[in-house]
Each structure stands twice: as structure tokens, then as C-alpha cells.
Design a protein around this motif. Structure first.
Motif, mmCIF file in Angstrom:
data_model
loop_
_atom_site.group_PDB
_atom_site.id
_atom_site.type_symbol
_atom_site.label_atom_id
_atom_site.label_comp_id
_atom_site.label_asym_id
_atom_site.label_seq_id
_atom_site.Cartn_x
_atom_site.Cartn_y
_atom_site.Cartn_z
ATOM 1 N N ALA A 40 0.840 -1.195 0.000
ATOM 2 C CA ALA A 40 0.000 0.000 0.000
ATOM 3 C C ALA A 40 0.875 1.244 0.000
ATOM 4 N N ARG A 41 0.531 2.212 -0.848
ATOM 5 C CA ARG A 41 1.171 3.521 -0.920
ATOM 6 C C ARG A 41 2.574 3.496 -1.519
ATOM 7 N N GLN A 42 3.000 2.349 -2.083
ATOM 8 C CA GLN A 42 4.355 2.219 -2.614
ATOM 9 C C GLN A 42 4.327 1.801 -4.081
ATOM 10 N N GLY A 43 5.517 1.805 -4.696
ATOM 11 C CA GLY A 43 5.658 1.403 -6.084
ATOM 12 C C GLY A 43 6.637 0.263 -6.232
ATOM 13 N N LEU A 44 6.544 -0.416 -7.372
ATOM 14 C CA LEU A 44 7.412 -1.559 -7.658
ATOM 15 C C LEU A 44 7.627 -1.648 -9.162
ATOM 16 N N ALA A 45 8.867 -1.903 -9.573
ATOM 17 C CA ALA A 45 9.200 -2.095 -10.984
ATOM 18 C C ALA A 45 9.485 -3.567 -11.239
ATOM 19 N N VAL A 46 9.028 -4.048 -12.393
ATOM 20 C CA VAL A 46 9.220 -5.443 -12.787
ATOM 21 C C VAL A 46 9.737 -5.459 -14.222
ATOM 22 N N ARG A 47 10.815 -6.192 -14.463
ATOM 23 C CA ARG A 47 11.330 -6.338 -15.827
ATOM 24 C C ARG A 47 10.571 -7.461 -16.532
ATOM 25 N N LEU A 48 10.156 -7.184 -17.757
ATOM 26 C CA LEU A 48 9.424 -8.163 -18.561
ATOM 27 C C LEU A 48 10.184 -8.416 -19.853
ATOM 28 N N LYS A 49 10.349 -9.692 -20.197
ATOM 29 C CA LYS A 49 10.884 -10.073 -21.499
ATOM 30 C C LYS A 49 9.733 -10.150 -22.492
ATOM 31 N N ARG A 50 10.022 -9.883 -23.739
ATOM 32 C CA ARG A 50 8.982 -9.965 -24.761
ATOM 33 C C ARG A 50 8.270 -11.316 -24.668
ATOM 34 N N ASP A 61 -1.488 3.085 -10.483
ATOM 35 C CA ASP A 61 -0.872 3.866 -11.550
ATOM 36 C C ASP A 61 0.142 2.948 -12.221
ATOM 37 N N PHE A 62 0.101 2.876 -13.549
ATOM 38 C CA PHE A 62 0.847 1.854 -14.277
ATOM 39 C C PHE A 62 1.582 2.485 -15.453
ATOM 40 N N TRP A 63 2.860 2.140 -15.580
ATOM 41 C CA TRP A 63 3.703 2.633 -16.663
ATOM 42 C C TRP A 63 4.510 1.481 -17.254
ATOM 43 N N ALA A 64 5.041 1.691 -18.453
ATOM 44 C CA ALA A 64 5.989 0.743 -19.048
ATOM 45 C C ALA A 64 7.022 1.537 -19.831
ATOM 46 N N PHE A 65 8.284 1.144 -19.674
ATOM 47 C CA PHE A 65 9.414 1.796 -20.326
ATOM 48 C C PHE A 65 10.203 0.767 -21.117
ATOM 49 N N ALA A 66 10.647 1.132 -22.314
ATOM 50 C CA ALA A 66 11.474 0.227 -23.113
ATOM 51 C C ALA A 66 12.764 -0.060 -22.359
ATOM 52 N N GLU A 67 13.110 -1.325 -22.246
ATOM 53 C CA GLU A 67 14.357 -1.713 -21.563
ATOM 54 C C GLU A 67 15.561 -1.096 -22.266
ATOM 55 N N ASP A 90 11.253 6.144 -7.490
ATOM 56 C CA ASP A 90 11.882 5.276 -6.494
ATOM 57 C C ASP A 90 11.927 3.832 -6.977
ATOM 58 N N ALA A 91 10.830 3.348 -7.569
ATOM 59 C CA ALA A 91 10.785 1.965 -8.053
ATOM 60 C C ALA A 91 11.803 1.750 -9.170
ATOM 61 N N LEU A 92 11.886 2.695 -10.090
ATOM 62 C CA LEU A 92 12.871 2.566 -11.163
ATOM 63 C C LEU A 92 14.292 2.597 -10.609
ATOM 64 N N ARG A 93 14.545 3.487 -9.667
ATOM 65 C CA ARG A 93 15.885 3.576 -9.068
ATOM 66 C C ARG A 93 16.278 2.255 -8.426
ATOM 67 N N ARG A 94 15.345 1.639 -7.693
ATOM 68 C CA ARG A 94 15.628 0.342 -7.053
ATOM 69 C C ARG A 94 15.892 -0.748 -8.092
ATOM 70 N N ALA A 95 15.321 -0.571 -9.292
ATOM 71 C CA ALA A 95 15.528 -1.549 -10.367
ATOM 72 C C ALA A 95 16.760 -1.218 -11.213
ATOM 73 N N GLY A 96 17.473 -0.165 -10.843
ATOM 74 C CA GLY A 96 18.674 0.215 -11.574
ATOM 75 C C GLY A 96 18.388 0.944 -12.875
ATOM 76 N N ALA A 97 17.264 1.647 -12.941
ATOM 77 C CA ALA A 97 16.881 2.366 -14.156
ATOM 78 C C ALA A 97 16.473 3.785 -13.797
ATOM 79 N N MET A 114 7.721 -5.956 -26.216
ATOM 80 C CA MET A 114 9.166 -5.726 -26.294
ATOM 81 C C MET A 114 9.707 -5.901 -24.876
ATOM 82 N N ASP A 115 10.992 -6.104 -24.727
ATOM 83 C CA ASP A 115 11.576 -6.115 -23.392
ATOM 84 C C ASP A 115 11.322 -4.751 -22.761
ATOM 85 N N CYS A 116 10.784 -4.766 -21.554
ATOM 86 C CA CYS A 116 10.408 -3.490 -20.946
ATOM 87 C C CYS A 116 10.452 -3.581 -19.425
ATOM 88 N N ILE A 117 10.310 -2.436 -18.806
ATOM 89 C CA ILE A 117 10.196 -2.337 -17.350
ATOM 90 C C ILE A 117 8.810 -1.791 -17.053
#
Length: 195
Positions: A8-18, A34-40, A117-124, A166-169
Motif C-alpha cells: 500500500a502507498r508504494q511502487g514496484l518495478a518489474v522487468r518483462l521479457k517480450r 498507476d501503471f507505466w511501461a518503459f522500453a528496456e 523510487d521503483a525505477l531507481r531500485r531496479a537500476g533504471a 518488447m523487453d520493458c520495465i
């Protein structure tokens, strides 16, 4: 399969392969994500609600739709929705400025900070906070074009699923809004699975 929780109240990033599928589960039924996707390969390319509007010619994507980036390339396919299908693509992610507008005088958790914060924790890193796909968010549009913030109509256990084109975060934020009724006034955790 990978499964987990977005607190609750936090974010999380997940890497997805195509070809991998991400399921976002509204565990208690009242939580906006709230949901986003970024090209790896280049996070300057990201899922863009404005470009999706142009491609789909409607405000709310449906299963079978391809969600595209700011370079008009498919990044995710919307493959499943067990909810009533009410989501939002118009409202910006909450941020510290929004909470000040609503009268908060101190710090408040928010989706924009959760994204970074979620992206930073995922190294992005992301160059900006794009407009999110607000899963389960109920923002009806009136006949005169007016907008309203009302409680979700989703039910406990409803889920949506996306296949990576596509491979994405992917980044999920369990929205911390507790001033307007968008989370039923009680932000909760959500669950996810990657298959």
C-alpha cells in the motif's frame, strides 16, 4: 512464475521479457494502480496514453488492444480484464504539488515519487513521469466534458493482464490517494504475477 505484492502507498518495478505476461490483481477491489511501461533498451521510450488515444480512438483500452509508446511502437498488449473495464488514461499521477493543492501541509506519499523510487531500485531512470494508465480508477466524463473522482467499481480479486511486446520495465504504484475517493478512501496493497 514470479508473484509478489506492491505494498500500500508504494511502487514496484518489474522487468518483462517480450512475450511474458504481467497480471495486476486488485486484491481488495478498491485500489487504483498507476501503471507505466518503459522500453528496456531506452527508457526515453515509454507507454504513452496520448499516443494510445490516437491509435485506439477511445479513452479506455480494452482487451485485445495494443498499447503504444511515444514512438508509436507496441510495448504491451492488453490481454485480459476481469473487472467492469473502468480505468483512466486522462489523470496525471499524484505528486507533492497535487497534495499541496488538496491542503496537505507536510510530505505525502505519491505516485510520481513511487515511479522514480521503483525505477531507481531496479537500476533504471526515467526522463520524466509520463501520464499513467490508471488501472481501476473511476473518472467518469460528463456530457459537458466535466470529470469527477469517484470510488472504483472493481471487485476484490479483479485483475488485468498485459503481454510484453518488447523487453520493458513495468512500474506499478498502489496509489496513496486518501483525500479523494479514488481508492475508496483506504489505500491497500495489490498483488501481481509474471508468467
Amino acid at each position: 512464475m514470479i508473484a509478489g505484492v506492491v505494498p500500500a502507498r508504494q511502487g514496484l518495478a518489474v522487468r518483462l521479457k517480450r512475450g511474458e505476461v504481467l497480471k495486476v490483481i486488485n486484491t481488495h477491489g478498491n485500489q487504483v494502480v498507476d501503471f507505466w511501461a518503459f522500453a528496456e533498451a531506452d527508457p526515453r521510450e515509454f507507454m504513452s496514453m496520448e499516443h494510445c488515444h490516437t491509435r485506439l480512438l477511445r479513452l479506455i483500452p480494452r482487451p485485445g488492444d495494443l498499447l503504444v509508446t511515444n514512438r508509436r511502437r507496441p510495448i504491451l498488449a492488453f490481454v485480459e480484464d476481469t473487472s467492469p473495464g473502468i480505468h483512466d488514461t486522462v489523470i496525471a499521477a499524484c505528486d507533492s504539488h497535487r497534495y499541496r493543492e488538496l491542503g496537505c501541509t507536510g510530505p505525502h506519499d505519491n505516485c510520481t515519487d513511487n515511479l522514480f523510487d521503483a525505477l531507481r531500485r531496479a537500476g533504471a531512470e526515467a526522463p520524466e513521469c509520463p501520464a499513467p494508465f490508471n488501472l481501476f480508477m473511476n473518472v467518469p466524463v460528463g456530457p459537458d466534458g466535466s470529470l469527477a473522482f469517484v470510488a472504483p467499481v472493481s471487485r476484490p480479486g479483479d485483475h488485468v493482464a498485459f503481454r510484453a511486446e518488447m523487453d520493458c520495465i513495468a512500474v506499478m504504484s498502489a496509489c496513496p490517494m486518501d483525500i479523494t475517493p479514488v481508492n475508496g478512501m483506504a489505500p491497500t496493497e495489490v498483488h501481481y504475477a509474471v508468467v
